[in-house]
Design an enzyme around this catalytic site. Structure first.
Site, PDB file in Angstrom:
ATOM      1  N   GLU A  45      62.151  27.171  45.902  1.00  0.00           N
ATOM      2  CA  GLU A  45      63.325  26.288  45.838  1.00  0.00           C
ATOM      3  C   GLU A  45      63.894  26.048  47.236  1.00  0.00           C
ATOM      4  OE1 GLU A  45      66.873  25.364  42.615  1.00  0.00           O
ATOM      5  OE2 GLU A  45      66.095  27.413  42.727  1.00  0.00           O
ATOM      6  N   ASP A  61      59.348  32.846  41.521  1.00  0.00           N
ATOM      7  CA  ASP A  61      60.332  32.681  40.457  1.00  0.00           C
ATOM      8  C   ASP A  61      59.592  32.151  39.242  1.00  0.00           C
ATOM      9  OD1 ASP A  61      62.350  32.007  38.750  1.00  0.00           O
ATOM     10  OD2 ASP A  61      63.407  30.666  40.128  1.00  0.00           O
ATOM     11  N   ASN A  92      60.946  32.193  36.230  1.00  0.00           N
ATOM     12  CA  ASN A  92      61.947  31.672  35.304  1.00  0.00           C
ATOM     13  C   ASN A  92      61.771  32.215  33.886  1.00  0.00           C
ATOM     14  OD1 ASN A  92      64.150  29.972  36.200  1.00  0.00           O
ATOM     15  ND2 ASN A  92      62.589  28.639  37.105  1.00  0.00           N
TER      16      ASN A  92
END
Length: 254
Positions: A35, A148, A150
């Protein structure tokens, strides 16, 4: 080999919060970022070079200010692979891999399922990613897939498993997928060393969640099974405060 993974929730914002000084102090051999929310040309790369990371590789989303992954390394990789070759995955800048002698390190940013359309995209991505990795492992068996994901795997990985059982990130279908991903030949390096509860890598910005440690463990350093004997330690680093995530480290000895 010390590897750190960190969803920085915007590399420029993280730099403004002291990320570079923290990086120098943490001193990993390789750091995987997710990100990044920036194009390479929007960054002052000398900051990373002067911190010791002459070799830095950025794979941004086509959409500005969104997603994107990077790998920063002290030593030059033998090869860097940008994306997966799967168009529906790559335009969002979610995967980059650096191949070193004896080990390949990947930075992964799985989508979040914030609504029905994105959840469907996430589930499609997860299925394609599993197929991609199954093929990749035949060529490169020594893989560390940082990032990540998620997804929280077990109830121990989330502060309120009962209320969140129908929330994306802890849905049965997502938990089943990450469990099967591990069964396909990967070790959750943090849980390999640490079975304690209340260990998280992400906290909502709402309701003072981080101060109250009401978090989720959705970030992993997954280590392929052939590297199990090389695992030295794995820790979460919650004191780093540049993002709504915190970094997490795995160390391998060769």
């Amino acid at each position: 080999m010390k590897i750190i993974s960190y969803n920085v929730n915007g590399i420029r914002a993280a730099v403004n919060k002291g990320f570079v000084d923290w990086l120098k102090s943490a001193n990993p051999d390789v750091i995987c970022l997710q990100e990044i929310k920036a194009m390479k040309e929007q960054l002052d790369l000398t900051l990373f070079v002067e911190a010791g990371y002459k070799y830095n590789y950025w794979f941004s989303a086509q959409k500005k200010g969104y997603s994107g992954v990077a790998i920063l390394s002290k030593t030059e990789p033998n090869h860097v692979e940008y994306g997966t070759g799967i168009e529906s995955m790559d335009f969002e800048g979610r995967n980059i891999r650096a191949d070193f002698d004896g080990v390949s390190v990947m930075s992964l940013y799985l989508p979040s399922g914030t609504n029905d359309a994105r959840l469907n995209h996430k589930l499609e991505y997860m299925a394609m990613f599993q197929d991609y990795v199954n093929t990749l492992k035949k060529e490169i068996p020594n893989l560390v897939i940082c990032g990540d994901y998620n997804i929280c795997h077990e109830a121990i990985d989330i502060h309120d498993p009962v209320r969140n059982k129908n929330v994306s990130g802890f849905l049965p279908v997502e938990r089943e997928w990450i469990g099967n991903f591990m069964k396909s030949g990967f070790i959750d390096s943090f849980r390999f060393f640490n079975k304690d509860p209340h260990q998280y890598t992400w906290w909502s910005y709402r309701a003072n969640s981080r101060a109250n440690n009401k978090g989720w463990r959705i970030d992993y350093n997954m280590v392929s099974a052939p590297l199990q004997e090389n695992l030295k330690r794995a820790v979460i680093l919650p004191d780093a405060m540049h993002s709504d995530h915190c970094p997490h480290l795995v160390e391998l000895s060769f």
